[in-house]
Scaffold this active site. Structure first.
Site, PDB file in Angstrom:
ATOM      1  CE  LYS A 146      21.707  35.849  48.290  1.00 29.72           C
ATOM      2  NZ  LYS A 146      22.234  34.843  49.127  1.00 29.72           N
ATOM      3  N   GLY A 147      22.177  31.893  44.803  1.00 26.45           N
ATOM      4  CA  GLY A 147      21.545  31.261  44.238  1.00 26.45           C
ATOM      5  C   GLY A 147      22.158  29.416  44.235  1.00 26.45           C
ATOM      6  N   GLY A 148      22.729  29.508  44.652  1.00 25.08           N
ATOM      7  CA  GLY A 148      23.337  28.029  44.688  1.00 25.08           C
ATOM      8  C   GLY A 148      22.501  27.594  45.232  1.00 25.08           C
TER       9      GLY A 148
ATOM     10  CD  GLU B 284      18.780  33.478  48.460  1.00 30.00           C
ATOM     11  OE1 GLU B 284      19.301  32.487  49.601  1.00 30.00           O
ATOM     12  OE2 GLU B 284      19.152  33.412  47.729  1.00 30.00           O
TER      13      GLU B 284
ATOM     14  CB  THR C 173      17.792  30.991  51.901  1.00 28.82           C
ATOM     15  OG1 THR C 173      16.527  31.319  51.881  1.00 28.82           O
ATOM     16  CG2 THR C 173      17.703  28.704  50.925  1.00 28.82           C
TER      17      THR C 173
HETATM   18  C1  5RP Z   1      20.722  30.483  48.719  1.00 26.71           C
HETATM   19  C2  5RP Z   1      21.854  30.586  48.715  1.00 26.71           C
HETATM   20  C3  5RP Z   1      23.014  30.928  49.664  1.00 26.71           C
HETATM   21  O1  5RP Z   1      22.910  32.107  50.334  1.00 26.71           O
HETATM   22  C4  5RP Z   1      24.559  30.553  48.980  1.00 26.71           C
HETATM   23  O2  5RP Z   1      24.464  29.372  47.971  1.00 26.71           O
HETATM   24  C5  5RP Z   1      25.113  30.278  50.477  1.00 26.71           C
HETATM   25  O3  5RP Z   1      25.050  29.255  50.659  1.00 26.71           O
HETATM   26  P1  5RP Z   1      26.015  28.726  52.070  1.00 26.71           P
HETATM   27  O4  5RP Z   1      26.197  29.598  52.969  1.00 26.71           O
HETATM   28  O5  5RP Z   1      25.023  27.449  52.455  1.00 26.71           O
HETATM   29  O6  5RP Z   1      27.342  28.612  51.392  1.00 26.71           O
HETATM   30  O7  5RP Z   1      22.182  32.125  47.572  1.00 26.71           O
HETATM   31  O8  5RP Z   1      20.195  30.622  47.581  1.00 26.71           O
END
Ligand code: 5RP
Length: 226
Positions: free
Chosen positions: A93-95, A102, A28
């Site tokens: 992770k988890g942004g 995940e 994601t």
């Molecule tokens: C989502 C995530 C994403 O992998 C993480 O936030 C990185 O995001 P991006 O590829 O848009 O920088 O852990 O829960």
């Protein structure tokens, strides 16, 4: 090279790892979305296990056949982004608030490859706030217990994540607290402390899970192992 071009390069390089017949975990976020697009373009005979509703929507639009995690014994290969890539391929992770699905997909995978732009690589985890997913029931009490843990680590109280539309609700119907740490010197110790809180479903520390990283840099995609 922009961060987005680096994400694209990493996503496309990772898509080349997928082989016909595989069950593939679909991560994601914006980097994972580049991977999903590149994977769809290859037209392989694969089945995808999405890690969020948004990835599920994207994969469906692109014609990737999907399967639920519980309908497969194992996932052959998962490709996903990260907010930080630290020593030994420890990750935050988890942004995107998808950390629970995940982690479930990662843990069911034979191989996990993290894809990222160069700015995600850090010497010590913790500049990015650490997401902690909690159940809604009693979340204020859970938040207080998290604040107590944060204080033990000399950190400020974690903050409940909000967007313009109010509290952020995960795909699983839970809430997210973000813990501002600055430096996580002992990720395994913090991870164990967070998991000991009853209302915590999981947290964004992914330790000993990534088998490889593919990092987009101005000099090309660099492959790293733990
Ligand atoms: C989502 C995530 C994403 O992998 C993480 O936030 C990185 O995001 P991006 O590829 O848009 O920088 O852990 O829960």
């Amino acid at each position: 090279m922009s961060a987005d071009s680096q994400k694209q390069a990493a996503g496309e390089a990772a898509a080349a790892l997928v082989e016909d017949g595989m069950v593939v975990g679909l991560g994601t976020g914006s980097t994972a979305a580049w991977f999903v697009r590149a994977l769809a373009a290859r037209g392989l005979d694969i089945r995808g296990v999405p890690t969020s509703d948004s990835t599920s929507d994207l994969a469906r639009e692109l014609g990737i056949p999907l399967v639920a995690l519980d309908d497969v014994r194992r996932v052959d290969l998962t490709i996903d982004g990260a907010d930080e890539v630290g020593p030994g391929l420890s990750l935050i992770k988890g942004g995107g608030a998808a950390l629970l699905r995940e982690k479930l997909v990662w843990e069911a995978s034979n191989r996990c490859v993290v894809i990222a732009d160069a700015a995600k690589q850090v010497k010590v985890l913790g500049t990015f706030p650490l997401p902690i997913e909690v159940v809604r029931f009693g979340h204020v009490h859970t938040g207080q217990r998290l604040a107590d843990i944060a204080a033990e680590f000399d950190l400020p109280p974690p903050r409940l994540r909000r967007s313009d539309r109010g509290l952020v609700i995960t795909d699983g119907g839970n809430l997210i607290y973000d813990m501002m740490s600055g430096r996580i010197e002992e990720p395994a110790v913090l991870a164990a402390a967070l998991k000991s809180v009853t209302g915590v479903v999981d947290h964004g520390l992914f330790l000993d899970l990534a088998d490889e990283a593919m990092v987009g840099t101005d000099a090309g995609v660099v492959r790293l192992t733990p």
